[in-house]
Design a protein around this motif. Structure first.
Motif, PDB file in Angstrom:
ATOM      1  N   LYS A  10      70.621  24.660  24.165  1.00  0.00           N
ATOM      2  CA  LYS A  10      71.278  25.878  23.692  1.00  0.00           C
ATOM      3  C   LYS A  10      70.334  26.858  22.991  1.00  0.00           C
ATOM      4  O   LYS A  10      70.328  28.058  23.285  1.00  0.00           O
TER       5      LYS A  10
ATOM      6  N   THR B 178      69.317  30.379  24.766  1.00  0.00           N
ATOM      7  CA  THR B 178      69.869  31.596  24.164  1.00  0.00           C
ATOM      8  C   THR B 178      68.756  32.592  23.840  1.00  0.00           C
ATOM      9  O   THR B 178      68.878  33.796  24.111  1.00  0.00           O
TER      10      THR B 178
ATOM     11  N   ASN C 273      79.958  23.414  28.166  1.00  0.00           N
ATOM     12  CA  ASN C 273      80.605  24.227  27.126  1.00  0.00           C
ATOM     13  C   ASN C 273      79.579  25.146  26.465  1.00  0.00           C
ATOM     14  O   ASN C 273      79.873  26.327  26.172  1.00  0.00           O
ATOM     15  N   ASP C 274      78.380  24.603  26.234  1.00  0.00           N
ATOM     16  CA  ASP C 274      77.307  25.425  25.667  1.00  0.00           C
ATOM     17  C   ASP C 274      76.944  26.570  26.611  1.00  0.00           C
ATOM     18  O   ASP C 274      76.685  27.695  26.155  1.00  0.00           O
TER      19      ASP C 274
ATOM     20  N   ASP D 155      79.402  29.349  26.228  1.00  0.00           N
ATOM     21  CA  ASP D 155      79.143  30.079  24.980  1.00  0.00           C
ATOM     22  C   ASP D 155      77.914  30.976  25.104  1.00  0.00           C
ATOM     23  O   ASP D 155      77.916  32.123  24.622  1.00  0.00           O
ATOM     24  N   ILE D 156      76.867  30.459  25.738  1.00  0.00           N
ATOM     25  CA  ILE D 156      75.625  31.218  25.861  1.00  0.00           C
ATOM     26  C   ILE D 156      75.832  32.448  26.745  1.00  0.00           C
ATOM     27  O   ILE D 156      75.356  33.546  26.416  1.00  0.00           O
TER      28      ILE D 156
ATOM     29  N   LYS E 123      78.545  34.084  27.257  1.00  0.00           N
ATOM     30  CA  LYS E 123      79.348  35.066  26.527  1.00  0.00           C
ATOM     31  C   LYS E 123      78.562  35.744  25.413  1.00  0.00           C
ATOM     32  O   LYS E 123      78.657  36.954  25.209  1.00  0.00           O
ATOM     33  N   SER E 124      77.750  34.970  24.694  1.00  0.00           N
ATOM     34  CA  SER E 124      77.046  35.540  23.546  1.00  0.00           C
ATOM     35  C   SER E 124      75.873  36.424  23.962  1.00  0.00           C
ATOM     36  O   SER E 124      75.538  37.386  23.264  1.00  0.00           O
TER      37      SER E 124
ATOM     38  N   LYS F 165      87.109  26.849  31.821  1.00  0.00           N
ATOM     39  CA  LYS F 165      86.699  26.871  30.419  1.00  0.00           C
ATOM     40  C   LYS F 165      86.478  28.291  29.924  1.00  0.00           C
ATOM     41  O   LYS F 165      86.777  28.619  28.763  1.00  0.00           O
ATOM     42  N   SER F 166      85.966  29.155  30.799  1.00  0.00           N
ATOM     43  CA  SER F 166      85.690  30.540  30.407  1.00  0.00           C
ATOM     44  C   SER F 166      86.855  31.470  30.679  1.00  0.00           C
ATOM     45  O   SER F 166      86.787  32.659  30.362  1.00  0.00           O
TER      46      SER F 166
END
Length: 342
Positions: free
Chosen positions: A195, A199, A232-233, A236-237, A239-240, A290-291
């Protein structure tokens, strides 16, 4: 015709056959009288209803060629004339490198699969960029993706600089980028999927992207061997960092359930083809759910038929890519898939 030719091809080393075929395809496209016309009339797909617009790019059809087949952007026009809706070149690294020692590609015919440990063999980003610059002037309608990676000798803590070099050099000659941190054939590369380093890498490229006035979609290519927590990471990555999407998936290091004898099936490298069909579809479906469909996914892995492509799209993919299926099924598979999707 390919059914008769394939057994002959499969008697020889797969890497040597690959170079033999694509060089003659290029010659036929470039120099044979009416070669382009013959290829287009035989294989090209001009069917209304197949057009897609994904991450701001218009695709004439949703079936593309995955990275690895044309590492240096040498055969893009000829491959496009076989009907592909888009071509992804690479993986390209800043400096030329020979890749791993040969032999480094193996056919698992009982499983309709390949194992490769090529190791990002390519002629360097400058050579690729120059070829694509000439091609884009000649035919700007071909959608080209640039798959970028790091050189083998570049330590991971300096890897971001390699990706920046490739990004900057290819920016004007590709339509989208793919960040490859998931190949199993460059030592330590998959550690960049964690992650924090991932990122940092994607944010750095996105910051550079937004400063150019014209931005290019950036996608992340992931391995099929990630756990649910790691997936899941990834959600998140994405999206961020606000990158455009994900390519799922690269080759796998898993060898479960193969029919090919262990002497061949246990060769080191990434496995592609039909054994990957189920897992890559599972990853697509997981990411999509998930997204909540927050970003596009390009589905790749074990697509050999229209049904395989339909499963990927039904699982949440917006586009699909072929590699091993193209080798096993021949160039006619592109049109068959496109017709099947209608």
């Amino acid at each position: 015709m390919y059914r008769f030719i394939k057994p002959i091809f499969f008697q020889f080393d797969p890497e040597n056959v690959h170079h033999f075929v694509v060089k003659r395809l290029k010659w036929f496209n470039d120099f044979f009288p009416f070669g382009k016309t013959i290829l287009r009339s035989t294989f090209d797909v001009n069917i209304k209803g197949l057009e897609r617009e994904v991450f701001g790019i218009k695709f004439r059809n949703p079936v593309g060629l995955a990275a690895g087949f044309d590492k240096n952007g040498e055969y893009v026009e000829a491959l496009s004339n076989l009907g592909f809706g888009f071509i992804e070149v690479g993986t390209v690294t800043p400096m030329p490198q020979p890749g791993n020692e040969k032999p480094r590609m193996f056919r698992l015919q009982e499983d309709e699969a390949l194992i490769n440990r090529m190791g990002f063999n390519n002629k360097g980003v400058d050579t690729c960029a120059e070829r694509l610059r000439i091609l884009k002037k000649k035919d700007p309608t071909i959608v080209i993706g640039g798959n970028i990676g790091k050189n083998k000798l570049t330590p991971n803590e300096e890897a971001v600089n390699d990706y920046i070099k490739c990004f900057d050099r290819l920016f004007d000659v590709v339509d989208y980028f793919v960040v490859n941190v998931s190949s199993p054939n460059t030592p330590g590369l998959r550690e960049l999927q964690e992650k924090e380093p991932l990122t940092h890498l994607l944010k750095t490229l996105q910051d550079r992207n937004s400063k150019n006035g014209i931005s290019r979609p950036i996608l992340l290519k992931i391995a099929p061997d990630l756990t649910d927590d790691q997936l899941n990471d990834i959600v998140d990555i994405v999206k961020s960092t606000h990158i455009a999407g994900v390519i799922a998936t690269n080759t796998t290091i898993d060898r479960d359930g193969l029919y090919t004898p262990a002497k061949l099936s246990q060769e080191t490298g990434g496995l592609s083809g039909k054994p990957l069909t189920k897992r890559s579809t599972e990853v697509i479906r997981y990411l999509s759910k998930k997204s909540a469909g927050a970003f596009p996914i390009i589905g790749v892995g074990g697509i050999h038929s229209p049904e395989d492509a339909k499963e990927k799209l039904a699982a949440g993919a917006s586009l699909v890519q072929l590699y091993t299926g193209f080798i096993y099924e021949g160039p006619g598979v592109i049109k068959r898939i496109c017709k099947g999707l209608l």
